[in-house]
Design a protein around this motif. Structure first.
Motif, mmCIF file in Angstrom:
data_model
loop_
_atom_site.group_PDB
_atom_site.id
_atom_site.type_symbol
_atom_site.label_atom_id
_atom_site.label_comp_id
_atom_site.label_asym_id
_atom_site.label_seq_id
_atom_site.Cartn_x
_atom_site.Cartn_y
_atom_site.Cartn_z
ATOM 1 N N TYR A 189 0.831 -1.210 0.000
ATOM 2 C CA TYR A 189 0.000 0.000 0.000
ATOM 3 C C TYR A 189 0.863 1.257 0.000
ATOM 4 C CZ TYR A 189 -3.471 3.459 1.424
ATOM 5 O OH TYR A 189 -4.274 4.575 1.480
ATOM 6 N N HIS A 193 0.945 4.091 -2.946
ATOM 7 C CA HIS A 193 0.347 5.412 -2.731
ATOM 8 C C HIS A 193 1.337 6.503 -2.348
ATOM 9 C CE1 HIS A 193 -3.829 4.116 -3.107
ATOM 10 N NE2 HIS A 193 -3.476 3.022 -2.462
ATOM 11 N N GLN A 218 -6.302 -4.406 -3.035
ATOM 12 C CA GLN A 218 -6.894 -3.139 -2.630
ATOM 13 C C GLN A 218 -8.402 -3.148 -2.867
ATOM 14 O OE1 GLN A 218 -5.359 1.259 -2.870
ATOM 15 N NE2 GLN A 218 -5.897 0.620 -4.931
ATOM 16 N N ARG A 228 -4.428 8.271 -4.491
ATOM 17 C CA ARG A 228 -5.610 7.574 -3.960
ATOM 18 C C ARG A 228 -6.865 7.911 -4.759
ATOM 19 N NH1 ARG A 228 -7.776 8.491 2.188
ATOM 20 N NH2 ARG A 228 -9.672 7.210 2.042
#
Length: 314
Positions: free
Chosen positions: A49, A53, A114, A253
């Motif tokens: 993650y 991001h 995700q 995001r």
């Protein structure tokens, strides 16, 4: 001055209440099971993650954000590197360190995880009426703020929500103000955004189109929209972040939300139009596999610009 209490001074009933909530939450979210029915641990998914991001980032960044042991992180990165999921390059901030990013193969591994995580969160929230969901999200943000360690920077968790009445006027205002201040664009650009927004409102297809407003501490700081161009092609529009929201991975995001929505709706391709001087946005698109298909110089908004069309096969 009130000094903080030691752990021994905390009311045992409060300790019991917190532990009871932890047991409830881990059971409801399945955190004790294989994470998202995958071959990854929760920590490994957290690393993915961060790389998805907040890239490019260094190993030091990952250790600080995730509070990981250096040896444990090194083993994870060796596994990811051997699988071809991570690329390393010399950091532009500190030449002594390597900047880490996900490769297209790494992103292809992460994105289904995700989406499953989003689906699980939606499953937990779905039984609640909208007003109760808002209360829960506000309470969670409050809990996070209270539990932040004294003296450490706030993590700035953003809330992404559906647009409400008045938000679209804010989108026009932000584009007009920010592009005038940061790029010297004149009011022609604000007029163009107003026309785009008006068309989106009048022709909105709630089944195949969606928008998001990003908030930090209850304040609007960003937006993005997916609109339908054809049965197979979607368009990303009006991605913007206020200065207070930059550097938090929020642009990435918002873009990822658009891609996840487009894939879920069966679109085969996503396109967008931008300008060559918008380097931060272009980097986000390139990291996600968008390819520059066409560019053309033009005179607009009081400036000499180069318009660009980017596309991604979904």
């Amino acid at each position: 001055m009130n000094l903080p209490e030691t752990p021994a001074q905390v009311d045992p009933l409060q300790v019991r209440a917190l532990r009871a909530f932890n047991r409830f939450y881990t059971q409801r979210t399945g955190l004790l099971d294989p994470y998202l029915d995958s071959d990854f641990s929760l920590t490994e998914v957290r690393v993915l993650y961060e790389l998805a991001h907040h890239a490019p980032c260094t190993a030091s960044d990952l250790k600080r954000r995730l509070l990981l042991d250096a040896g444990y992180l090194s083993r994870i990165m060796r596994r990811f590197g051997a699988a071809g999921w991570v690329t390393r390059s010399r950091s532009t901030v500190d030449a002594r360190q390597l900047a880490l990013s996900l490769t297209p193969e790494g992103r292809a591994v992460f994105e289904p995880l995700q989406q499953r995580s989003r689906d699980e969160a939606a499953r937990l929230l779905a039984p609640l009426p909208a007003a109760q969901r808002d209360l829960l999200v506000t309470a969670l943000a409050r809990a996070q703020s209270l539990l932040e360690s004294p003296g450490t920077p706030t993590s700035h968790t953003a809330v992404l929500r559906d647009p409400r009445p008045g938000d679209m006027g804010w989108v026009v205002q932000q584009h007009g103000e920010l592009y005038a201040r940061e790029y010297g664009w004149n009011s022609e650009f604000e007029a163009l955004v107003a026309e785009i927004v008006a068309g989106m409102i009048r022709q909105h297809d709630p089944v195949h189109e969606r928008g998001w407003i990003a908030e930090l501490n209850g304040e609007r700081v960003g937006s993005v929209f997916v609109v339908r161009k054809s049965e197979t092609e979607a368009q990303l529009r009006l991605l913007i972040l206020s200065p207070a929201a930059r550097g938090l991975g929020l642009g990435a995001r918002l873009t990822d939300e658009c891609l996840a929505f487009a894939r879920a709706k069966g679109y085969r391709r996503m396109v967008l139009w931008t300008n060559s001087n918008l380097t931060a946005a272009r980097a986000i698109y390139a990291q996600r596999g968008f390819v520059l298909e066409h560019s053309e110089p033009y005179r607009g908004y009081g400036q000499d610009l180069v318009g660009e069309t980017w596309a991604l096969k979904l």
